[in-house]
Design an enzyme around this catalytic site. Structure first.
Site, mmCIF file in Angstrom:
data_model
loop_
_atom_site.group_PDB
_atom_site.id
_atom_site.type_symbol
_atom_site.label_atom_id
_atom_site.label_comp_id
_atom_site.label_asym_id
_atom_site.label_seq_id
_atom_site.Cartn_x
_atom_site.Cartn_y
_atom_site.Cartn_z
ATOM 1 N N ALA A 66 0.863 -1.179 0.000
ATOM 2 C CA ALA A 66 0.000 0.000 0.000
ATOM 3 C C ALA A 66 0.900 1.230 0.000
ATOM 4 O O ALA A 66 2.040 1.178 0.474
ATOM 5 C CB ALA A 66 -0.874 -0.008 1.245
ATOM 6 N N GLY A 111 0.730 -5.185 0.557
ATOM 7 C CA GLY A 111 -0.408 -5.300 -0.359
ATOM 8 C C GLY A 111 -0.039 -5.946 -1.693
ATOM 9 O O GLY A 111 -0.895 -6.543 -2.354
ATOM 10 N N GLU A 114 -0.050 -9.545 -1.029
ATOM 11 C CA GLU A 114 -1.456 -9.936 -0.840
ATOM 12 C C GLU A 114 -2.185 -10.031 -2.191
ATOM 13 O O GLU A 114 -3.048 -10.882 -2.378
ATOM 14 C CB GLU A 114 -2.131 -8.922 0.098
ATOM 15 C CG GLU A 114 -1.556 -9.016 1.511
ATOM 16 C CD GLU A 114 -1.960 -7.868 2.418
ATOM 17 O OE1 GLU A 114 -1.655 -6.703 2.096
ATOM 18 O OE2 GLU A 114 -2.602 -8.126 3.448
ATOM 19 N N GLU A 134 4.540 -5.237 7.136
ATOM 20 C CA GLU A 134 3.712 -4.252 7.840
ATOM 21 C C GLU A 134 4.095 -4.104 9.309
ATOM 22 O O GLU A 134 4.038 -3.017 9.865
ATOM 23 C CB GLU A 134 2.223 -4.632 7.729
ATOM 24 C CG GLU A 134 1.616 -4.378 6.354
ATOM 25 C CD GLU A 134 1.738 -5.556 5.409
ATOM 26 O OE1 GLU A 134 2.571 -6.461 5.649
ATOM 27 O OE2 GLU A 134 0.996 -5.580 4.399
HETATM 28 N N1 CAA Z 1 4.567 3.300 -0.541
HETATM 29 C C1 CAA Z 1 4.953 4.475 -1.016
HETATM 30 N N2 CAA Z 1 6.149 4.675 -1.606
HETATM 31 C C2 CAA Z 1 6.977 3.625 -1.685
HETATM 32 C C3 CAA Z 1 6.633 2.352 -1.195
HETATM 33 C C4 CAA Z 1 5.344 2.202 -0.618
HETATM 34 N N3 CAA Z 1 4.902 1.023 -0.151
HETATM 35 N N4 CAA Z 1 7.665 1.514 -1.398
HETATM 36 C C5 CAA Z 1 8.627 2.233 -2.005
HETATM 37 N N5 CAA Z 1 8.220 3.519 -2.171
HETATM 38 C C6 CAA Z 1 8.943 4.623 -2.761
HETATM 39 C C7 CAA Z 1 10.025 5.155 -1.801
HETATM 40 O O1 CAA Z 1 9.468 6.052 -0.869
HETATM 41 C C8 CAA Z 1 10.965 5.824 -2.781
HETATM 42 O O2 CAA Z 1 10.425 7.068 -3.141
HETATM 43 P P1 CAA Z 1 11.387 8.370 -3.308
HETATM 44 O O3 CAA Z 1 12.294 8.007 -4.460
HETATM 45 O O4 CAA Z 1 10.426 9.456 -3.621
HETATM 46 O O5 CAA Z 1 12.132 8.513 -2.025
HETATM 47 C C9 CAA Z 1 10.893 4.916 -4.018
HETATM 48 O O6 CAA Z 1 9.683 4.185 -3.899
HETATM 49 C C10 CAA Z 1 12.040 3.930 -4.095
HETATM 50 O O7 CAA Z 1 12.083 3.237 -2.845
HETATM 51 P P2 CAA Z 1 13.434 3.029 -2.024
HETATM 52 O O8 CAA Z 1 14.344 4.214 -2.210
HETATM 53 O O9 CAA Z 1 13.076 2.660 -0.630
HETATM 54 O O10 CAA Z 1 14.056 1.795 -2.833
HETATM 55 P P3 CAA Z 1 14.966 0.623 -2.256
HETATM 56 O O11 CAA Z 1 15.406 -0.142 -3.470
HETATM 57 O O12 CAA Z 1 16.020 1.131 -1.338
HETATM 58 O O13 CAA Z 1 13.977 -0.303 -1.367
HETATM 59 C C11 CAA Z 1 11.920 -1.463 -0.915
HETATM 60 C C12 CAA Z 1 12.898 -0.951 -1.997
HETATM 61 C C13 CAA Z 1 12.590 -2.608 -0.139
HETATM 62 C C14 CAA Z 1 10.715 -2.003 -1.675
HETATM 63 C C15 CAA Z 1 11.542 -0.333 0.051
HETATM 64 O O14 CAA Z 1 11.105 0.774 -0.721
HETATM 65 C C16 CAA Z 1 10.449 -0.687 1.013
HETATM 66 O O15 CAA Z 1 10.701 -1.331 2.024
HETATM 67 N N6 CAA Z 1 9.189 -0.247 0.719
HETATM 68 C C17 CAA Z 1 8.080 -0.374 1.641
HETATM 69 C C18 CAA Z 1 7.584 -1.820 1.722
HETATM 70 C C19 CAA Z 1 6.472 -1.920 2.731
HETATM 71 O O16 CAA Z 1 6.629 -1.662 3.911
HETATM 72 N N7 CAA Z 1 5.267 -2.342 2.249
HETATM 73 C C20 CAA Z 1 4.093 -2.464 3.089
HETATM 74 C C21 CAA Z 1 3.227 -1.248 2.940
HETATM 75 S S1 CAA Z 1 1.821 -1.226 4.026
HETATM 76 C C22 CAA Z 1 0.733 -2.321 3.330
HETATM 77 O O17 CAA Z 1 0.937 -2.842 2.257
HETATM 78 C C23 CAA Z 1 -0.533 -2.534 4.113
HETATM 79 C C24 CAA Z 1 -1.464 -3.497 3.480
HETATM 80 O O18 CAA Z 1 -1.460 -4.665 3.748
HETATM 81 C C25 CAA Z 1 -2.451 -3.050 2.533
#
Ligand code: CAA
Length: 260
Positions: A66, A111, A114, A134
């Site tokens: 998400a 998500g 999922e 999460e």
């Molecule tokens: N939401 C919004 N933006 C996201 C994102 C997310 N889930 N995942 C990555 N991005 C964005 C980052 O903020 C970044 O944006 P900027 O360039 O503007 O800073 C861009 O994508 C690139 O990300 P990273 O610089 O972090 O890239 P990385 O290669 O170092 O890491 C990653 C990649 C491991 C996927 C890392 O981005 C990450 O951990 N993302 C979040 C994953 C996460 O926690 N997902 C769960 C979300 S909550 C959920 O999903 C609830 C549900 O069940 C519905």
């Protein structure tokens, strides 16, 4: 219809829906979920489409979850609405009458994982990464992860993944039965289309009935599930596709199904 967060293409009965927010790792925001819902309605209504493939734009992510920016400040009520809508769209995906294959080309987190779990099966590139992180954000999965993951890989493994938020490589995900097949990144889509074309040649009604029997059977007791299978079997056997399939076998030729 044109979309901003997804791309939908159809080629020879195979639809491909690509999550397309590569700058945000294809994260699921409200706009994307609304577009996905609308695209799924279009796909469900199109009898020419035999199989749907889901994948992510770019070479890094399938879907990284998400959109964290969008959910960060939601009130509890708005968060509940967001999860309810996400769950409804993912249910809509799971209930499509055609087979759906996830082609996981990179991160499938939160998500995104999922979403893949609601597909009929998952092919992944060797560089893909799965997880429900999460817990590290101080929340829990909201789009079905606590329900579908234990059903697929068992409760204890699912609990460990959900409690730790740890990532799994594609090979690890295959070892626990989350992923069917791992392929080198540059061969992923060819491998997925090969299995999709194979499935697309089968009878539409028997595919739909088989999909429904497995889906419903996972949510009921064995006796009820066997009754669903029995009725589906009888319905399929009365179809012209079954006549063609059985006749083709006896005539030692390949069946050509017309969907009847
Ligand atoms: N939401 C919004 N933006 C996201 C994102 C997310 N889930 N995942 C990555 N991005 C964005 C980052 O903020 C970044 O944006 P900027 O360039 O503007 O800073 C861009 O994508 C690139 O990300 P990273 O610089 O972090 O890239 P990385 O290669 O170092 O890491 C990653 C990649 C491991 C996927 C890392 O981005 C990450 O951990 N993302 C979040 C994953 C996460 O926690 N997902 C769960 C979300 S909550 C959920 O999903 C609830 C549900 O069940 C519905």
């Amino acid at each position: 219809m044109s979309y901003e967060c997804i791309v939908l293409t159809v080629d020879n009965g195979l639809a491909t829906l690509t999550f397309d927010r590569p700058k945000a790792m294809n994260a699921l925001n409200g706009a994307l979920l609304r577009e996905l819902s609308s695209a799924l309605q279009t796909i469900a209504a199109d009898e020419e489409i035999r199989v749907l493939v889901l994948t992510g734009a770019g070479d890094k992510a399938f879907v990284a979850g998400a959109d964290i920016k969008e959910i960060q400040h939601l009130t509890p009520l708005a968060a509940r609405h967001f999860a309810q809508f996400g769950q409804a769209v993912i249910d809509q995906l799971q209930q499509l009458p055609i087979p759906v294959i996830a082609a996981v080309n990179g991160y499938a987190l939160g998500g995104g994982c999922e979403m893949a779990l609601a597909c009929d099966f998952i092919y992944a590139s060797e560089t893909a990464t799965f997880g429900l992180p999460e817990i590290s954000l101080g929340i829990i999965p909201g789009f079905g992860g606590t329900q579908r993951l234990p059903r697929l890989i068992g409760a204890n493994l699912a609990r460990e993944l959900i409690f730790t938020g740890k990532f799994l490589s594609a090979a690890e995900a295959k070892a626990i039965g989350l992923v069917n097949t791992c392929l080198p990144a540059d061969q992923l889509m060819a491998g997925v289309y090969e299995v999709a074309r194979n499935i697309a040649r089968k009878g539409r009604a028997s595919l739909q009935t088989a999909k429904e029997a497995v889906r419903q059977g996972l949510n009921c007791d064995l006796k009820t599930g066997l009754a669903i299978e029995r009725d589906g079997f009888a319905l399929c056997l009365a179809s012209s596709d079954a006549q063609e399939g059985t006749t083709a076998f006896l005539e030692k030729r390949k069946a050509v199904f017309n969907g009847g």
